[in-house]
Enzyme design. Structure first.
Site, PDB file in Angstrom:
ATOM      1  N   GLY A  21      -2.014  -0.264   7.596  1.00 34.85           N
ATOM      2  CA  GLY A  21      -1.893   0.665   6.675  1.00 34.85           C
ATOM      3  C   GLY A  21      -3.248   0.942   5.890  1.00 34.85           C
ATOM      4  N   GLY A  22      -3.205   1.774   4.965  1.00 38.85           N
ATOM      5  CA  GLY A  22      -4.299   2.116   4.264  1.00 38.85           C
ATOM      6  C   GLY A  22      -5.070   0.793   3.609  1.00 38.85           C
ATOM      7  N   MET A  23      -4.407  -0.307   3.449  1.00 44.00           N
ATOM      8  CA  MET A  23      -5.010  -1.246   2.669  1.00 44.00           C
ATOM      9  C   MET A  23      -4.962  -2.648   3.456  1.00 44.00           C
ATOM     10  SD  MET A  23      -5.815  -0.186  -0.320  1.00 44.00           S
ATOM     11  CE  MET A  23      -6.320  -2.036  -0.957  1.00 44.00           C
ATOM     12  N   ASP A 134       5.896  -1.720  -6.610  1.00 45.71           N
ATOM     13  CA  ASP A 134       5.797  -1.019  -5.463  1.00 45.71           C
ATOM     14  C   ASP A 134       7.111  -1.245  -4.569  1.00 45.71           C
ATOM     15  OD1 ASP A 134       5.128   1.064  -3.619  1.00 45.71           O
ATOM     16  OD2 ASP A 134       3.706  -0.437  -2.572  1.00 45.71           O
TER      17      ASP A 134
END
Length: 893
Positions: A21-23, A134
């Site tokens: 993912g982005g992180m 989240d």
């Protein structure tokens, strides 16, 4: 940049990518030290230079490290290698809730079960001072053991004003700098609360909102808030209400619609104020009656043509139902739980599984349990389920581990190193055969065969219910490191049986199927505790501290479907793999409830009068060993899932705790080298117990002794470091423990020190190494002796009323030991007169209440003024029994 298979990050070997993912990027990897599969989350190098990304990554590590709960993915390690920051987490097999939702909504039973599990995980996080922020289907993994929360990358510590009502101490301090600037939005749009999308501070009620959105999607298969753009989605969250659940799923319970609507209230004050409140609602829904007939069914009923035909069918069915009702009452549709108190001036005796599990009769009419009165006497007591009183069974003095005959009219039990039986109306118990002092369960077949584990050798034996010579019924598979067969239970055919198998290979530990016709066995369930089969087709076992029921095909001996959690939490005793519950064939359940106070024992300093000088920790400790300079303690700490110990070093000066040994198998029995720079210990990682030494600097252990066909267990080392005393025995039930000596110089050839018809245990050298104290396991009670070393020519009887676990004062002028009959620490003065010893009269110092005796009693400082006691464990016996009638009602819904 993707990591190639085979690349090493510290001790972790990358195997395959799991996602990105982005992180971060997530990989499946192998922990080369523990030989287990793990998941590794990598912060890519290009993000390592980004302060916000690095802060989020570090925050996830801090958040997860404070959490330890079966419904939260566990963090094992953090590290940095080759410029890559990584988290090492529990590897979860299953699918995310997001993946499951691609196939549509979930059945109601799964919604309620997984909803409760998510609540449990969030509740644990909130009580530890952590808000997830989240929560979404992609961060919830559905596994065989239940739902697990993942990805705490946006988690934040609660501020003082946000602390949950439990007032638990926060485990995370508020960071100096927030993760996001004021007004910045964090989270995933569709599941964020109104206050989050407005950039306001999130608290536990924000997680409640997100959980409401998740439950809505689980029930309807659609998102609660959707829009074509992020802006329209945010507008929906702030101003729109989702369609009522019952408009999309007419058959769903109205209570679920109300609960989700409450979660999704715009104003945080109008929501459930904790996930605990929501969990109670879900529990109630799970136990409530099914909803009334659906609208579609009502319309079908209103069809005139079908109505008359249906009435005729119902008339016939009603006739059959009346006949059935006369022959057999319909099962109740609700569950009732009640408490059973012990008799006056007595307590239920099942402290650390000594008395065994309470036993409900197969017909569900009677219960039998070991009871200890105020004088310390233990007997079996009987009570009818519909009665309010108990009465003792005469002739069952000293009894433990009761089990019923198939006809519910006789009871098998263990007492005085014998297997015995007694009728339910009392009378003198009849001896069937000899056993050891540590039996581990029995079962009585319909054909009059009793299957039991006598303790010694930890294998299964069979004997006639009329008595006779026991016959070995099971054998260990040495290739797979099997170490124990215990807690047997016959299946209805009287030939096949279930039992718990303990192995040093944890993947092979669990519930097995065996047969009287063969010594071969087959794994059914990988678990750390015993299970119970309940006709007509369920296996009950403890999973994540909760009792679960899983369909079991008795004919083919196969588990079916998924386990269903019940609203019951029986105690589970790890060291013996025992689950402290019993079930009848008629839907009645009896158990000792799990302890609610902190797990473990206090490792406490006491002076010579027994005064508490403060404890240095709480946990499942065993056999503390104080370093020569009293600055450190080496102690075993048990793993709570598989109940295997490893050694840890407690630094008393710095206040740190460091793991010293790593499985598989068990490691313990620490002995400090005289210089305090290394520890000698025992480990059975190869299936047998052998002796190792390891430096405190963490270098690989050195194997000191490994004798083919024998177990060895180190006990003491001379102060000059020249000799090691150890216990040695063959791997057979009949083998006696002997004490041997090992020179740590020259040819290092072992030699016997104490060999007799009794087990010789607990050897410990005097400070000048001229004498050795030990325990002789004599009939009636063990006793402490001293012999001259190394010739053994002079022998002295030290204890006068039983004794174990001797230990010397640093100058050799006093010997301490434990008196098990009175749970007392005792001291004896020792004077050396030439080649002889003069012993004083043993005198009691203080009572320890016996807790530490089985798990390593005490350590003593060199001056003999302070004792480190592993004790004060909470007892199961002081807690009432829980009786559950019609426990399986939840399975019929």
């Amino acid at each position: 940049m993707a990591l190639a298979s085979g690349r090493k990050l510290g001790p972790y070997e990358i195997q395959a990518p799991l996602g990105a993912g982005g992180m971060g990027e997530v990989y499946r990897a192998r922990d080369t030290r523990l030989e287990r599969t793990v998941a590794i989350k990598i912060l890519p190098q290009h993000l390592s230079q980004n302060p916000q990304a690095k802060e989020r990554f570090d925050r996830e590590a801090r958040a997860i490290s404070s959490l330890n709960h079966p419904n939260i993915c566990h963090l094992y390690d953090v590290g940095c290698a080759d410029g890559l920051n990584y988290l090492v987490m529990e590897y979860l097999e299953g699918e995310t809730l997001a993946d499951r939702l691609h196939r549509g909504s979930l059945p109601l039973a799964q919604i309620l079960r997984h909803g409760r599990e998510i609540c449990e995980g969030l509740e644990a996080a909130h009580r530890s001072g952590v808000v997830h922020r989240d929560l979404k289907p992609g961060n919830i993994m559905l596994t065989k053991s239940g739902a697990k929360l993942m990805d705490f990358g946006l988690a934040k510590p609660l501020t003082q004003a946000e602390s949950p009502s439990s007032q638990l101490t926060q485990t995370l301090s508020t960071p100096d700098r927030p993760l996001t600037a004021q007004g910045m939005i964090v989270g995933t749009f569709q599941y964020m609360s109104p206050e989050q999308v407005e950039g306001k501070e999130a608290d536990i009620r924000s997680d409640v909102f997100a959980l409401g959105a998740v439950l809505y999607e689980m029930t309807t298969g659609t998102k609660a808030f959707e829009g074509k753009t992020a802006a329209s989605t945010i507008a929906a969250i702030l101003a729109s209400e989702p369609k009522p659940i019952r408009s999309l799923q007419p058959a769903s319970p109205p209570a679920l619609d109300r609960a989700v609507t409450t979660c999704l209230a715009k104003d945080p004050d109008e929501r459930f104020q904790s996930v605990h409140d929501l969990k109670l609602q879900l529990l109630w829904m799970g136990e409530a009656e099914p909803a009334s007939t659906s609208k579609s069914a009502t319309r079908w009923w209103k069809s005139a043509g079908l109505a008359w035909g249906t009435c005729a069918i119902f008339a016939v069915l009603l006739g059959w139902l009346l006949v059935i009702a006369v022959m057999k009452p319909a099962p109740a549709s609700f569950t009732v739980r009640s408490e059973i108190l012990p008799p006056p001036n007595a307590e239920f005796f099942s402290h650390d599984v000594e008395g065994g599990t309470p036993a409900i009769s197969p017909d569900g009419r009677q219960m039998v349990v070991a009871v200890r009165d105020k004088s310390g006497s233990v007997m079996l007591w009987l009570r009818a389920v519909d009665s309010e009183t108990m009465h003792p069974l005469a002739g069952t003095e000293g009894a433990s581990h009761p089990f019923w005959s198939p006809d519910s009219h006789a009871i098998g039990y263990f007492a005085e190193r014998k297997l015995k039986r007694v009728d339910d109306h009392g009378g003198n118990g009849r001896t069937l055969c000899d056993v050891s002092a540590t039996p581990r369960g029995g079962s009585w077949s319909r054909d009059g065969v009793i299957l039991f584990t006598p303790g010694t050798g930890d294998r299964l034996y069979r004997v006639s219910a009329e008595g006779g010579t026991p016959v070995l019924a099971s054998e260990f598979d040495r290739e797979h490191l099997e170490d124990g067969h215990r807690w047997p239970q016959f299946l209805p055919d009287g030939k096949r049986y279930l039992f718990f198998l303990r192995s040093f290979d944890k993947e092979r530990t669990g519930i097995y199927l065996g047969s009287l016709d063969s010594k071969e066995h087959r794994l059914l369930l990988n678990t750390g505790y015993a299970a119970t089969y309940v006709p007509p087709g369920y296996l009950l076992y403890v999973q994540a501290q909760t009792l679960v029921a899983q369909p079991f095909d008795e004919r083919n001996a196969e588990l079916k479907g998924q386990p269903t959690p019940l609203s019951d939490h029986p105690a589970a005793v790890g060291g013996n793999s025992a689950s402290m519950f019993s079930a009848s064939e008629t839907g009645t359940l009896l158990y000792y409830p799990a302890l609610t106070n902190p797990l473990g024992w206090h490792l406490t300093w006491r002076d010579r009068t027994g005064k508490d000088l403060g404890n240095i920790g709480t946990g499942f400790f065993a056999r503390p060993a104080i370093s020569p300079d009293s600055s450190k303690v080496a102690v075993e700490i048990y793993d709570l899932t598989w109940w295997t110990p490893d050694l840890w070093i407690l630094d008393l000066v710095r206040g740190t705790k460091t793991r010293f040994t790593f499985g598989p198998g068990s490691s313990g029995g620490a002995i400090w080298r005289p210089d305090g720079r290394a520890v000698i210990y025992n480990s059975n990682t190869t299936g047998y117990s052998h002796i190792f030494s390891k430096n405190l600097n963490g270098q690989n252990p050195e194997k000191i002794l490994e004798t083919e066909g024998f177990n060895e267990s180190a006990r003491s080392i001379c102060r000059d470091g020249r000799y090691l005393a150890y216990m040695r025995w063959e791997r057979t039930p009949q083998s006696k423990r002997e004490i041997w000596g090992l020179p740590l110089f020259g040819d290092r050839k072992p030699f016997p020190l104490v060999q007799s018809q009794f087990d010789a245990l607990d050897s410990v050298f005097s400070p000048d190494c001229k004498w050795m104290a030990f325990t002789s396991s004599e009939p009636g009670q063990p006793e402490v002796y001293i012999v001259s070393f190394p010739d053994g020519a002079r022998k002295y009887h030290v204890s006068t009323g039983g004794g174990t676990n001797p230990s010397w004062r640093g100058d050799g002028k006093e010997l301490f030991f434990f008196a098990p009959q009175s749970s007392t620490l005792v001291a004896v003065d020792v004077a050396e007169l030439g080649q002889e010893l003069r012993l004083g009269t043993p005198h009691a110092l203080f009572q320890t209440f016996g807790v530490g005796y089985r798990l390593g009693l005490y350590g003593v400082t060199q001056d003999g003024q302070k004792f480190l006691i592993n004790g004060d464990a909470p007892t199961i016996g002081n807690i009432p029994l829980t009786l559950v009638t019609n426990w399986d009602a939840v399975m019929r819904k």
